[in-house]
Design a protein around this motif. Structure first.
Motif, PDB file in Angstrom:
ATOM      1  N   ASP A  27      39.540  39.782  26.557  1.00  0.00           N
ATOM      2  CA  ASP A  27      38.503  40.513  27.298  1.00  0.00           C
ATOM      3  C   ASP A  27      38.149  41.805  26.565  1.00  0.00           C
ATOM      4  OD1 ASP A  27      38.959  38.518  29.102  1.00  0.00           O
ATOM      5  OD2 ASP A  27      39.411  39.812  30.800  1.00  0.00           O
ATOM      6  N   TYR A  28      39.191  42.462  26.062  1.00  0.00           N
ATOM      7  CA  TYR A  28      39.008  43.729  25.343  1.00  0.00           C
ATOM      8  C   TYR A  28      38.166  43.513  24.095  1.00  0.00           C
ATOM      9  CZ  TYR A  28      40.577  48.405  23.777  1.00  0.00           C
ATOM     10  OH  TYR A  28      40.649  49.718  23.388  1.00  0.00           O
ATOM     11  N   THR A  29      38.459  42.441  23.354  1.00  0.00           N
ATOM     12  CA  THR A  29      37.686  42.128  22.147  1.00  0.00           C
ATOM     13  C   THR A  29      36.212  41.995  22.490  1.00  0.00           C
ATOM     14  OG1 THR A  29      39.555  40.962  21.156  1.00  0.00           O
ATOM     15  CG2 THR A  29      37.359  40.445  20.287  1.00  0.00           C
ATOM     16  N   ALA A  30      35.899  41.218  23.520  1.00  0.00           N
ATOM     17  CA  ALA A  30      34.511  41.003  23.910  1.00  0.00           C
ATOM     18  C   ALA A  30      33.847  42.316  24.327  1.00  0.00           C
ATOM     19  CB  ALA A  30      34.450  39.988  25.042  1.00  0.00           C
ATOM     20  N   ALA A  31      34.593  43.147  25.050  1.00  0.00           N
ATOM     21  CA  ALA A  31      34.037  44.428  25.509  1.00  0.00           C
ATOM     22  C   ALA A  31      33.763  45.362  24.331  1.00  0.00           C
ATOM     23  CB  ALA A  31      34.999  45.080  26.487  1.00  0.00           C
ATOM     24  N   ILE A  32      34.655  45.365  23.334  1.00  0.00           N
ATOM     25  CA  ILE A  32      34.464  46.216  22.144  1.00  0.00           C
ATOM     26  C   ILE A  32      33.179  45.831  21.416  1.00  0.00           C
ATOM     27  CG2 ILE A  32      35.400  46.742  19.860  1.00  0.00           C
ATOM     28  CD1 ILE A  32      38.212  46.372  21.142  1.00  0.00           C
TER      29      ILE A  32
ATOM     30  N   SER B  37      31.435  47.906  41.992  1.00  0.00           N
ATOM     31  CA  SER B  37      31.270  48.971  41.004  1.00  0.00           C
ATOM     32  C   SER B  37      32.399  48.928  39.988  1.00  0.00           C
ATOM     33  CB  SER B  37      31.258  50.334  41.709  1.00  0.00           C
ATOM     34  OG  SER B  37      32.562  50.666  42.171  1.00  0.00           O
ATOM     35  N   PHE B  38      32.162  49.549  38.849  1.00  0.00           N
ATOM     36  CA  PHE B  38      33.192  49.603  37.823  1.00  0.00           C
ATOM     37  C   PHE B  38      34.448  50.311  38.331  1.00  0.00           C
ATOM     38  CE2 PHE B  38      29.901  48.577  34.668  1.00  0.00           C
ATOM     39  CZ  PHE B  38      30.622  47.716  33.852  1.00  0.00           C
ATOM     40  N   GLN B  39      34.248  51.383  39.099  1.00  0.00           N
ATOM     41  CA  GLN B  39      35.392  52.134  39.598  1.00  0.00           C
ATOM     42  C   GLN B  39      36.250  51.284  40.541  1.00  0.00           C
ATOM     43  OE1 GLN B  39      32.246  53.178  39.621  1.00  0.00           O
ATOM     44  NE2 GLN B  39      32.249  54.871  38.159  1.00  0.00           N
ATOM     45  N   GLU B  40      35.576  50.534  41.409  1.00  0.00           N
ATOM     46  CA  GLU B  40      36.307  49.659  42.319  1.00  0.00           C
ATOM     47  C   GLU B  40      37.016  48.543  41.556  1.00  0.00           C
ATOM     48  OE1 GLU B  40      33.565  49.889  46.369  1.00  0.00           O
ATOM     49  OE2 GLU B  40      32.877  48.723  44.642  1.00  0.00           O
ATOM     50  N   ALA B  41      36.330  48.004  40.556  1.00  0.00           N
ATOM     51  CA  ALA B  41      36.932  46.937  39.755  1.00  0.00           C
ATOM     52  C   ALA B  41      38.154  47.439  39.005  1.00  0.00           C
ATOM     53  CB  ALA B  41      35.901  46.378  38.773  1.00  0.00           C
ATOM     54  N   MET B  42      38.079  48.678  38.508  1.00  0.00           N
ATOM     55  CA  MET B  42      39.225  49.276  37.807  1.00  0.00           C
ATOM     56  C   MET B  42      40.420  49.395  38.744  1.00  0.00           C
ATOM     57  SD  MET B  42      38.817  50.344  34.514  1.00  0.00           S
ATOM     58  CE  MET B  42      39.447  51.975  34.185  1.00  0.00           C
ATOM     59  N   GLU B  43      40.165  49.848  39.974  1.00  0.00           N
ATOM     60  CA  GLU B  43      41.242  49.997  40.943  1.00  0.00           C
ATOM     61  C   GLU B  43      41.876  48.640  41.267  1.00  0.00           C
ATOM     62  OE1 GLU B  43      42.540  52.669  42.156  1.00  0.00           O
ATOM     63  OE2 GLU B  43      41.083  54.274  41.834  1.00  0.00           O
ATOM     64  N   LEU B  44      41.037  47.631  41.504  1.00  0.00           N
ATOM     65  CA  LEU B  44      41.553  46.306  41.837  1.00  0.00           C
ATOM     66  C   LEU B  44      42.351  45.717  40.679  1.00  0.00           C
ATOM     67  CD1 LEU B  44      38.597  44.620  43.775  1.00  0.00           C
ATOM     68  CD2 LEU B  44      40.828  45.254  44.687  1.00  0.00           C
ATOM     69  N   SER B  45      41.863  45.903  39.459  1.00  0.00           N
ATOM     70  CA  SER B  45      42.582  45.347  38.308  1.00  0.00           C
ATOM     71  C   SER B  45      43.903  46.067  38.097  1.00  0.00           C
ATOM     72  CB  SER B  45      41.721  45.440  37.049  1.00  0.00           C
ATOM     73  OG  SER B  45      41.428  46.794  36.724  1.00  0.00           O
ATOM     74  N   HIS B  46      43.944  47.367  38.386  1.00  0.00           N
ATOM     75  CA  HIS B  46      45.205  48.104  38.274  1.00  0.00           C
ATOM     76  C   HIS B  46      46.239  47.570  39.251  1.00  0.00           C
ATOM     77  CE1 HIS B  46      48.040  51.406  37.800  1.00  0.00           C
ATOM     78  NE2 HIS B  46      48.039  51.554  39.115  1.00  0.00           N
ATOM     79  N   PHE B  47      45.748  47.180  40.441  1.00  0.00           N
ATOM     80  CA  PHE B  47      46.663  46.701  41.470  1.00  0.00           C
ATOM     81  C   PHE B  47      46.752  45.171  41.490  1.00  0.00           C
ATOM     82  CE2 PHE B  47      45.873  50.970  43.145  1.00  0.00           C
ATOM     83  CZ  PHE B  47      47.184  51.378  43.307  1.00  0.00           C
ATOM     84  N   GLY B  48      46.592  44.559  40.341  1.00  0.00           N
ATOM     85  CA  GLY B  48      46.985  43.161  40.216  1.00  0.00           C
ATOM     86  C   GLY B  48      45.900  42.117  40.301  1.00  0.00           C
ATOM     87  N   ALA B  49      44.619  42.487  40.377  1.00  0.00           N
ATOM     88  CA  ALA B  49      43.556  41.484  40.373  1.00  0.00           C
ATOM     89  C   ALA B  49      43.462  40.913  38.955  1.00  0.00           C
ATOM     90  CB  ALA B  49      42.227  42.103  40.800  1.00  0.00           C
ATOM     91  N   LYS B  50      44.119  39.785  38.717  1.00  0.00           N
ATOM     92  CA  LYS B  50      44.347  39.300  37.361  1.00  0.00           C
ATOM     93  C   LYS B  50      43.107  38.734  36.684  1.00  0.00           C
ATOM     94  CE  LYS B  50      49.175  38.352  38.418  1.00  0.00           C
ATOM     95  NZ  LYS B  50      50.236  37.340  38.568  1.00  0.00           N
TER      96      LYS B  50
ATOM     97  N   LEU C   2      32.033  50.752  30.079  1.00  0.00           N
ATOM     98  CA  LEU C   2      31.668  51.644  31.182  1.00  0.00           C
ATOM     99  C   LEU C   2      30.746  52.774  30.742  1.00  0.00           C
ATOM    100  CD1 LEU C   2      31.893  52.503  34.110  1.00  0.00           C
ATOM    101  CD2 LEU C   2      34.076  53.597  33.593  1.00  0.00           C
ATOM    102  N   PRO C   3      31.062  53.518  29.662  1.00  0.00           N
ATOM    103  CA  PRO C   3      30.146  54.601  29.267  1.00  0.00           C
ATOM    104  C   PRO C   3      28.805  54.105  28.737  1.00  0.00           C
ATOM    105  CG  PRO C   3      31.998  54.413  27.728  1.00  0.00           C
ATOM    106  CD  PRO C   3      32.292  53.504  28.853  1.00  0.00           C
ATOM    107  N   LYS C   4      28.753  52.842  28.323  1.00  0.00           N
ATOM    108  CA  LYS C   4      27.494  52.283  27.783  1.00  0.00           C
ATOM    109  C   LYS C   4      26.641  51.650  28.882  1.00  0.00           C
ATOM    110  CE  LYS C   4      28.728  53.214  23.522  1.00  0.00           C
ATOM    111  NZ  LYS C   4      28.960  52.199  22.504  1.00  0.00           N
TER     112      LYS C   4
ATOM    113  N   ARG D 194      29.332  40.365  39.816  1.00  0.00           N
ATOM    114  CA  ARG D 194      28.709  41.322  38.905  1.00  0.00           C
ATOM    115  C   ARG D 194      29.404  42.674  39.067  1.00  0.00           C
ATOM    116  NH1 ARG D 194      23.124  44.393  40.121  1.00  0.00           N
ATOM    117  NH2 ARG D 194      22.819  45.498  38.138  1.00  0.00           N
ATOM    118  N   VAL D 195      29.956  43.171  37.959  1.00  0.00           N
ATOM    119  CA  VAL D 195      30.546  44.505  37.944  1.00  0.00           C
ATOM    120  C   VAL D 195      29.512  45.432  37.314  1.00  0.00           C
ATOM    121  CG1 VAL D 195      32.509  45.901  37.228  1.00  0.00           C
ATOM    122  CG2 VAL D 195      32.805  43.446  37.605  1.00  0.00           C
ATOM    123  N   THR D 196      29.075  46.412  38.075  1.00  0.00           N
ATOM    124  CA  THR D 196      27.915  47.190  37.648  1.00  0.00           C
ATOM    125  C   THR D 196      28.138  48.691  37.755  1.00  0.00           C
ATOM    126  OG1 THR D 196      25.549  47.561  38.075  1.00  0.00           O
ATOM    127  CG2 THR D 196      26.933  47.014  39.974  1.00  0.00           C
ATOM    128  N   HIS D 197      27.376  49.413  36.955  1.00  0.00           N
ATOM    129  CA  HIS D 197      27.386  50.875  37.032  1.00  0.00           C
ATOM    130  C   HIS D 197      26.369  51.372  38.054  1.00  0.00           C
ATOM    131  CE1 HIS D 197      24.072  49.812  34.322  1.00  0.00           C
ATOM    132  NE2 HIS D 197      23.508  50.934  34.698  1.00  0.00           N
TER     133      HIS D 197
END
Length: 815
Positions: free
Chosen positions: A205-210, A247-260, A271-273, A291-294
């Protein structure tokens, strides 16, 4: 230009890879395809490498599996005419992998650098096979070596990306090359000195995002085996549904707490782009996904999702020497950081007396050791206690941008957990107020997720899980009523009743998803053997929310185990009078446990079957009224017997008929001896606020002396048959006075008694029909004209309906 990343399950085998190819071919633009290793391959590579480093020759069996899976994929995807060169390349890479594994075996070691090289083969091989499959279909496709574009440091296992260099290399490559399809291995990168590195968990996922961020693309698609981000883990919460936008912020929180389904690393570059992220299902490509959106979301949903992390250890550092001392927190978390131990949860008492935090269970022992070493001096002088460690914990979290603007969210969360006996060990809320998280026991995690999902996402439909003990006359009718009314209750009362288990005295049938009518009918034929305590153990093992025991028996052992159910927050609905008519101490303890553990304890059918007698007393007492006198016919079976006994049929035959119709207790002696009526009167007196024990009620038996001591049903019938003269004389005496025989329970001026009475025509009890019951309450408010309750007081159908009503009361209370 589009960019699509396909996860391990999406490329697990040739059939799945063909699905991915079809999805890519459906795009009308040039496409970058980032692929993971074949499903489960990275774990298999890791296991194989560890076995080899331990000099375990069985690693070669794993290697053979790795080899076979890749060669099978080539043979299934590439036409025979093109296979030779592709197979040759794959075999060459596999030979290189085998050589590395042999080196680990001979040296007996596995360095971080070697791990990265071995693990990289999963993505390197899968990307090569996928690219060749596109070429075999005539596509203008090229495979890119990700290491040529993504540059990192030499931190093996989780390398840090040099974004400035990587962005330049990515932009230059795609500016200078023109292909329809670009295939890249995810997860794999390269250090500046040309060493293979990997990007850690979620690396593909990181590769694709980069790449997406470097090229300033408008969106990134991640294709996996689920249709998006769910409101909760759908494997645990069956009612979970896809979140269409988040939202990206909500998605970040969910992924931190185990949304695999999503990793935080995938969000950081885009996110900044302001690049939108789509989570799609390879196996249901037509589904909209998430859809994860800004962009700002215009809905007013308070909680967007619920997530959890298992295998957590809760650690607490506390002591008087921490209060007002600067630098304690710095020392604590600095020593953990030096050991590369991630802290996933932190909360601190306002008194500064303690700091509570959570780490993964695998880091707990190492964390305990280094913390105790760091604070060795303070521990030796009693200023700080050695850090405590609690294993077997889980973190549950609710996440939503709107939590901060709504009152009562945390109260709703914690009350929902508390009602289901889910103990909260620690609580934290982020400064952004975007999440509220709690540490609970891991064994309660599944129940907690379902409870919270019901509270925040479901259409105010309360699910009640029923465990039914006793499936005879009353139990059978109750089950029939439940199954018949399920749809009505769901549509009109928003109650979902699930029949999870049924049991008789020796067998039980259990289905965590709910028993069908057929399964219930097969209890005697297919039920599992049940011994004392098994039913309770099964309920606690399943640990379902809103669990209710429905006891349709007259069994003393079951009744005397109610306390164990209540202590586990399992509600009880019962027509079994034994518990409430046993010792006053036990009766009061059940009431107390019901309140302490928020477990309903309802027994309206203990007196009067489906008549609202106990509920009426509760309302009178609660409103400040006082019961002064009770006059009642409380046995529908005895009333039926004395109404039907007119001399035309022997008394014993009338009793047998009452038993056959289901009006009596399983053993009619309980009715005939007055025991049943005494129990009912005792319960009424206790509900009225009086302290009465069984011995305080005088029972004047109408049975001859010989029959009064007989409890065996067969012997009882024999005795009744031989004593017909006694009963005919009782009937004649009443008839001579123009009266009728009634077994009356009475209470007045502190005296309670039960006995057969001759009732004259002016008395309200005279015209009591069939199996009806009647109760007269004289109170401070009803002194002259008593409060009267009258109706059917026996029979399986009405008793079952009374039990059903109590179940609905519990559901309405939960709603």
């Amino acid at each position: 230009m589009k960019i699509l990343k396909f996860g391990g399950t999406s490329v697990a085998n040739a059939e799945n890879i063909k699905r991915c190819i079809a999805i890519v071919e459906g795009k009308n633009d040039s496409t970058i395809v980032v692929v993971s290793a074949l499903g489960g391959m990275t774990d298999l590579l890791q296991t194989t490498a560890v076995l080899a480093s331990h000099k375990d020759s069985s690693y070669m069996q794993n290697y053979k599996t790795i080899e076979d899976r890749h060669l099978d994929a080539v043979r299934a995807l590439i036409p025979v005419s093109n296979q030779a060169s592709v197979l040759s390349n794959v075999i060459r890479q596999l030979n290189e992998l085998e050589t590395l594994l042999q080196g680990c075996f001979y040296l007996g070691e596995l360095s971080s650098k070697t791990k990265d090289v071995i693990f990289s083969f999963g993505e390197r091989l899968s990307s090569f096979i996928v690219s060749e499959a596109f070429k075999a279909r005539g596509k203008n496709c090229v495979r890119i070596d990700s290491g040529n574009l993504i540059k990192t440091n030499n931190r093996y296992g989780r390398a840090v990306v040099d974004f400035e260099m990587s962005d330049r290399l990515i932009q230059d490559y795609f500016r200078e090359n023109q292909f329809d399809i670009y295939v890249m291995p995810g997860f794999v990168a390269e250090s500046k000195d040309k060493q293979i590195t990997t990007l850690g968990r979620g690396g593909s996922d990181y590769t694709a995002a980069i790449v997406a961020a470097a090229l300033h693309l408008s969106e990134l698609e991640i294709w996996t085996d689920v249709s998006g981000i769910y409101t909760a883990n759908p494997k645990v919460v069956k009612q979970a549904r896809v979140i269409e936008q988040i939202s990206f912020q909500e998605a970040m929180e969910l992924s931190h707490f185990g949304a695999k389904v999503l990793y935080p690393s995938a969000i950081e570059p885009i996110l900044p782009k302001k690049i939108d992220l789509y989570i799609k299902n390879t196996f249901e490509p037509e589904s909209a996904g998430s859809r994860v959106t800004h962009c700002s979301l215009d809905d007013d949903r308070i909680v967007r999702g619920i997530s959890n992390v298992d295998n957590i250890a809760l650690m607490t550092l506390e002591g008087p020497g921490m209060v007002g001392v600067a630098g304690i927190s710095k020392r604590l978390f600095e020593v953990l950081a030096k050991q590369d131990i991630n802290v996933v949860f932190i909360t601190q008492a306002s008194s500064e007396h303690s700091i509570c935090f959570a780490v993964t269970s695998m880091d707990a022992m190492r964390a305990e050791q280094v913390i105790n070493e760091e604070f060795e001096f303070e521990i030796s002088y009693g200023k700080v206690r050695a850090v405590s460690v609690e294993l077997g914990m889980s973190i549950v979290a609710i996440v939503g941008n709107n939590i901060k603007s709504h009152q009562g969210v945390s109260g709703k969360m914690f009350s929902a957990l508390g009602r289901n006996n889910i103990n909260i060990c620690a609580i934290a809320q982020g400064a952004s107020e975007r999440n509220i998280s709690a540490v609970i026991l891991e064994k309660d995690a599944k129940k907690a997720l379902n409870v919270l999902h019901e509270a925040f996402f479901e259409e105010v439909v309360v699910q009640v899980n029923l465990f039914v003990m006793g499936v005879g006359n009353v139990g059978g009718k109750f089950i029939e009523q439940v199954q018949r009314q399920k749809l009505y209750l769901r549509e009109h009362l928003k109650i979902n009743l699930r029949l999870i288990a049924v049991a008789n005295s020796t067998q039980m049938m259990v289905n965590p998803e709910g028993l069908s009518d057929i399964e219930v009918s097969e209890l005697k034929a297919k039920g599992q053997v049940m011994q004392e305590g098994d039913f309770l153990r099964k309920i606690t093992e399943l640990n379902l929310r809103n669990s209710v025991l429905v006891d349709n028996t007259a069994n003393e052992t079951v009744a005397m185990s109610y306390h164990a159910y209540l202590r586990n927050s399992i509600g009880i609905v019962t027509c079994n009078k034994v518990a409430c008519s046993s010792s006053m101490e036990y009766y009061k303890s059940l009431k107390s446990l019901s309140k302490k553990y928020s477990a309903s304890f309802l027994y309206e059918t203990n007196v009067g079957a489906g008549l609202p007698i106990i509920d009426t007393i509760k309302n009178l007492v609660a409103s400040g009224d006082r019961i002064l006198e009770i006059q009642a016919v409380l046995s529908g079976s005895l009333n039926f017997i004395f109404n039907a006994y007119d001399g035309g049929m022997p008394f014993v035959e009338v009793v047998k008929k009452a038993k056959e119709l289901g009006y009596t207790e399983p053993n009619p002696y309980i009715d005939l001896s007055g025991v049943d009526v005494k129990r009912k009167l005792l319960i009424l007196l206790r509900e009225s606020g009086y302290f009465f024990e069984d011995v305080d009620i005088d029972v004047q038996s109408f049975l001859p002396h010989g029959g009064a001591a007989i409890s065996e049903e067969g012997e009882l019938y024999t005795a009744l048959e031989s004593q017909e003269d006694h009963f005919s004389q009782l009937l004649k005496a009443a008839n001579d006075k123009g009266a009728k025989l009634r077994v009356v329970a009475s209470f007045k001026q502190g005296k309670a008694e039960v006995g057969l009475r001759e009732i004259d025509q002016l008395h309200p009890f005279y015209h009591l029909e069939g199996k009806d019951n009647i109760v007269l309450f004289y109170t401070d408010r009803y002194k002259e004209q008593p409060l009267l309750i009258k109706g059917a007081g026996a029979g399986a159908e009405v008793t079952a309906s009374g039990i059903f009503a109590d179940v609905i009361r519990i559901a309405n209370k939960l709603n």
